[in-house]
Every structure is written in structure tokens, then in C-alpha cells.
Design a protein around this motif. Structure first.
Motif, mmCIF file in Angstrom:
data_model
loop_
_atom_site.group_PDB
_atom_site.id
_atom_site.type_symbol
_atom_site.label_atom_id
_atom_site.label_comp_id
_atom_site.label_asym_id
_atom_site.label_seq_id
_atom_site.Cartn_x
_atom_site.Cartn_y
_atom_site.Cartn_z
ATOM 1 N N UNK A 6 0.841 -1.203 0.000
ATOM 2 C CA UNK A 6 0.000 0.000 0.000
ATOM 3 C C UNK A 6 0.875 1.253 0.000
ATOM 4 N N UNK A 7 1.962 1.204 0.776
ATOM 5 C CA UNK A 7 2.922 2.317 0.784
ATOM 6 C C UNK A 7 3.569 2.487 -0.584
ATOM 7 N N UNK A 8 3.912 1.364 -1.219
ATOM 8 C CA UNK A 8 4.498 1.394 -2.561
ATOM 9 C C UNK A 8 3.539 2.038 -3.557
ATOM 10 N N UNK A 9 2.271 1.666 -3.470
ATOM 11 C CA UNK A 9 1.252 2.215 -4.368
ATOM 12 C C UNK A 9 1.078 3.719 -4.155
ATOM 13 N N UNK A 10 1.058 4.149 -2.894
ATOM 14 C CA UNK A 10 0.867 5.562 -2.568
ATOM 15 C C UNK A 10 2.080 6.409 -2.951
ATOM 16 N N UNK A 11 3.250 5.843 -2.735
ATOM 17 C CA UNK A 11 4.484 6.592 -3.001
ATOM 18 C C UNK A 11 4.789 6.731 -4.484
ATOM 19 N N UNK A 12 4.351 5.742 -5.279
ATOM 20 C CA UNK A 12 4.636 5.744 -6.719
ATOM 21 C C UNK A 12 3.342 5.510 -7.502
ATOM 22 N N UNK A 13 2.459 6.503 -7.537
ATOM 23 C CA UNK A 13 1.138 6.333 -8.170
ATOM 24 C C UNK A 13 1.183 6.079 -9.675
ATOM 25 N N UNK A 14 2.288 6.447 -10.328
ATOM 26 C CA UNK A 14 2.383 6.217 -11.777
ATOM 27 C C UNK A 14 3.003 4.861 -12.106
ATOM 28 N N UNK A 15 3.307 4.078 -11.072
ATOM 29 C CA UNK A 15 3.851 2.731 -11.273
ATOM 30 C C UNK A 15 2.761 1.691 -11.007
ATOM 31 N N UNK A 16 2.697 0.640 -11.831
ATOM 32 C CA UNK A 16 1.705 -0.409 -11.602
ATOM 33 C C UNK A 16 2.101 -1.373 -10.491
ATOM 34 N N UNK A 17 3.342 -1.268 -9.992
ATOM 35 C CA UNK A 17 3.881 -2.273 -9.073
ATOM 36 C C UNK A 17 3.048 -2.433 -7.803
ATOM 37 N N UNK A 18 2.660 -1.310 -7.168
ATOM 38 C CA UNK A 18 1.909 -1.388 -5.922
ATOM 39 C C UNK A 18 0.607 -2.144 -6.071
ATOM 40 N N UNK A 19 -0.184 -1.747 -7.063
ATOM 41 C CA UNK A 19 -1.470 -2.425 -7.296
ATOM 42 C C UNK A 19 -1.268 -3.864 -7.760
ATOM 43 N N UNK A 20 -0.226 -4.096 -8.561
ATOM 44 C CA UNK A 20 0.071 -5.450 -9.054
ATOM 45 C C UNK A 20 0.318 -6.402 -7.884
ATOM 46 N N UNK A 21 1.191 -5.997 -6.962
ATOM 47 C CA UNK A 21 1.538 -6.875 -5.845
ATOM 48 C C UNK A 21 0.402 -6.977 -4.829
ATOM 49 N N UNK A 22 -0.371 -5.899 -4.664
ATOM 50 C CA UNK A 22 -1.539 -5.985 -3.791
ATOM 51 C C UNK A 22 -2.553 -6.980 -4.337
ATOM 52 N N UNK A 44 -10.290 -4.531 -7.894
ATOM 53 C CA UNK A 44 -9.951 -3.101 -7.870
ATOM 54 C C UNK A 44 -8.464 -2.900 -8.170
ATOM 55 N N UNK A 45 -7.625 -3.681 -7.503
ATOM 56 C CA UNK A 45 -6.178 -3.503 -7.660
ATOM 57 C C UNK A 45 -5.679 -4.017 -9.010
ATOM 58 N N UNK A 46 -6.191 -5.141 -9.461
ATOM 59 C CA UNK A 46 -5.684 -5.697 -10.723
ATOM 60 C C UNK A 46 -6.110 -4.825 -11.890
ATOM 61 N N UNK A 47 -7.324 -4.286 -11.841
ATOM 62 C CA UNK A 47 -7.768 -3.401 -12.922
ATOM 63 C C UNK A 47 -6.955 -2.106 -12.930
ATOM 64 N N UNK A 48 -6.610 -1.635 -11.738
ATOM 65 C CA UNK A 48 -5.768 -0.430 -11.656
ATOM 66 C C UNK A 48 -4.370 -0.712 -12.192
ATOM 67 N N UNK A 49 -3.820 -1.881 -11.852
ATOM 68 C CA UNK A 49 -2.491 -2.258 -12.353
ATOM 69 C C UNK A 49 -2.496 -2.376 -13.877
ATOM 70 N N UNK A 50 -3.534 -2.976 -14.426
ATOM 71 C CA UNK A 50 -3.650 -3.128 -15.883
ATOM 72 C C UNK A 50 -3.735 -1.753 -16.552
ATOM 73 N N UNK A 51 -4.554 -0.877 -15.984
ATOM 74 C CA UNK A 51 -4.733 0.466 -16.553
ATOM 75 C C UNK A 51 -3.417 1.237 -16.570
ATOM 76 N N UNK A 52 -2.715 1.257 -15.436
ATOM 77 C CA UNK A 52 -1.454 2.011 -15.344
ATOM 78 C C UNK A 52 -0.385 1.383 -16.240
#
Length: 297
Positions: A6-22, A44-52
Motif C-alpha cells: 500500500x505504501x508502494x502504491x501511494x508513493x509511486x502512483x504512476x507505477x503499476x507495481x503497488x497495485x500489481x503486488x496488492x 480493484x487492484x488488478x484493474x488499476x495495475x492493468x490500466x497504469x
């Protein structure tokens, strides 16, 4: 892990990594606990990772990492759609996923992790269609897929341990039980309490005729499952039944009887009630066989 990603996702919003791993985490938890409890979180997270990932990879088509997150996220979504019995959507998504993961290997042939999705698709698709392998549309690519998964288990960065767990189950399918045991033990050497390695270890031991070892492994999983706050009792029922099978094979009929009775007595949560009922019926049948043998003796 949830806090970290969650910290990874918040810190790097333009990266798919946070949502991917969540998403991977939520899916792993659903598989582990045999539940759909976190399904909304996963989608929610996988669709966000795919979009980014799709957006960022289109801007930088030579970035193998971004391409991997895109193809890998599609693979995770395909798997979940299949678990949800949405098979047409799962197949369509899987085909796109493999296409995107192959792009990763074209950008960088040494990008080891990309081969897990490709190899898994090749193996399991061929496994499901092996009766039709004589047709040109359904070639048997199990060995090719297996080779790729073995490669990831040796050199993967993101997916090494997932590949090793996958390998253990594949070796069970192929009736190579000693190899399955070796894979599971290698995983447990790194993660001693991981149920993702304990389950295939127990099943491989049982099928290999190591009933005493299998019973010990199933007891370890049972202790782990019942110690968790979340428990819909499906795994608990299954484990008591498996223990009943082990004891019956060892002719410890009283112990086998107790395990079967425990499986039958447990009440599963509504979401898994139908599936649990099938396991209970198996326990009832085994109990009847045990009672006949005890009476005969």
C-alpha cells in the motif's frame, strides 16, 4: 505485506507495481483460505495495475518491466476469472496475457519472470486438451511449458517461489511424486510455514505411499489453519478427511474413524457449503468402509 505494498502504491502512483503486488496478495489469500472474501479488493487492484501498466508501457515500449506488469496483471485476472467460472472472459484475457508476455521476451530474452505465465499456459492448456493432441489445433506443449516454469524457479526475481509451488503441483499431475516432494521441501527451506508448499508436500507424500509423513504434514497444515482468525472450515474439513485417508491406509482404523467424524461434524460457511458437502460425503463413504473393516476384524 499489505502495509508495504500500500505504501508502494501511494508513493509511486504512476507505477503499476503497488497495485500489481496488492492484487497478487489478495488472490493468494483467497486461494489460501478458499474464499472470495477479498474478491472486490483483488479486482480493484488488478484493474488499476492493468490500466497504469498499459498506459505507461505505451509511452515506453522498450521497458520490459512495464510490459511484464501489464502481461502479468492480465494473467492474474485471467486466473481469477477462471476461478469465478467466467470461462469465456478468462480465455480471452489469458490469450491477451500470453501475447503481452511474449513481448517482454522480445524486448529482453533474459527477463526470466515472463516465462512463468507463458509456461503455465502452455502446460495446463495442453493438459486439459491432451485427448485432442493428435489434432493440429491442440499440440502437446506440456514439456515446453514445464521447461519454462523450471527455468523461472531457478532465475526468477518476482516469481521464483510461485514457480516452485506450481512445479510441485505439476509433478503431482505427472505422477513424479519424488520431484514434487523435492520442490515443496525446497520452498519450505525458505518459508518453513508456507501452506503453498505444505499442501503439495502432503499430497505428494500421500500419493507416493508415505502415509506417516503425509499425516504429519496434514497435521501441521491443520494446526496452521485452525490458528488463524479467518476460517470458513472448508480446509479444516478437507484436512480431517485427508487424515482419515492416511490413517486408513496405515490400518489405524480408530484414528481414521475419529478424523472422518470430525470432518462430518464441522459446519462450513455458506460460501463453501456445497463444496464442503462433497468432501463430507467422501468422509461418510470412508467411514462406512472403516466400520466394515473394524467389524470384520
Amino acid at each position: 505485506a499489505i502495509e508495504h505494498f500500500t505504501t508502494l502504491k501511494t508513493s509511486y502512483p504512476s507505477s503499476p507495481a503497488g497495485s500489481f503486488f496488492l492484487a497478487a496478495l489478495w488472490q493468494s489469500m483467497m486461494m489460501d483460505f478458499e474464499t472470495k472474501e477479498w474478491e472486490a479488493n483483488f479486482y480493484d487492484e488488478i484493474d488499476n495495475a492493468i490500466k497504469i501498466a498499459r498506459h505507461e508501457s505505451e509511452k515506453n515500449k522498450s521497458d520490459a518491466n512495464l510490459q511484464f506488469f501489464y502481461g502479468g496483471a492480465l494473467a492474474y485476472k485471467s486466473f481469477q476469472l477462471a476461478r469465478d467460472k467466467k470461462y469465456p472472459a478468462a480465455i480471452r484475457t489469458a490469450i491477451i496475457s500470453i501475447k503481452e508476455l511474449k513481448k517482454v521476451t522480445k524486448i529482453d530474452s533474459t527477463f526470466c519472470d515472463a516465462y512463468l505465465g507463458i509456461g503455465s499456459y502452455q502446460y495446463w492448456r495442453s493438459r486439459l486438451t491432451k485427448k485432442f493432441s493428435w489434432l493440429p489445433f491442440f499440440p502437446d506443449r506440456r514439456k515446453e511449458g514445464l521447461d519454462k516454469i523450471e527455468r523461472v524457479s531457478e532465475c526468477g526475481i518476482y516469481s521464483r517461489w510461485a514457480a516452485l509451488s506450481n512445479l510441485a503441483w505439476i509433478y503431482i499431475e505427472e505422477k513424479k511424486y519424488r520431484k514434487a516432494i523435492e520442490c515443496a521441501q525446497a520452498g519450505l527451506a525458505r518459508f518453513p510455514d508456507s501452506r503453498f508448499f505444505l499442501w503439495p508436500l502432503g499430497d505428494a507424500q500421500f500419493r507416493n505411499g508415505n502415509y506417516e509423513n503425509a499425516s504429519q504434514t496434514y497435521h501441521k497444515i491443520l494446526d496452521s489453519v485452525t490458528s488463524r482468525s479467518f476460517n470458513n472450515h472448508y480446509n479444516e474439513i478437507l484436512l480431517h478427511y485427508k487424515l482419515g485417508q492416511c490413517y486408513a491406509k496405515m490400518e489405524k482404523y480408530q484414528a481414521a474413524k475419529i478424523e472422518c467424524e470430525k470432518a462430518i461434524a464441522l459446519k462450513a460457511a455458506k460460501e463453501v457449503a456445497k463444496r464442503a458437502q462433497k468432501k463430507k460425503k467422501n468422509a461418510v463413504r470412508l467411514l462406512a468402509i472403516i466400520n466394515k473393516r473394524v467389524t470384520a476384524n
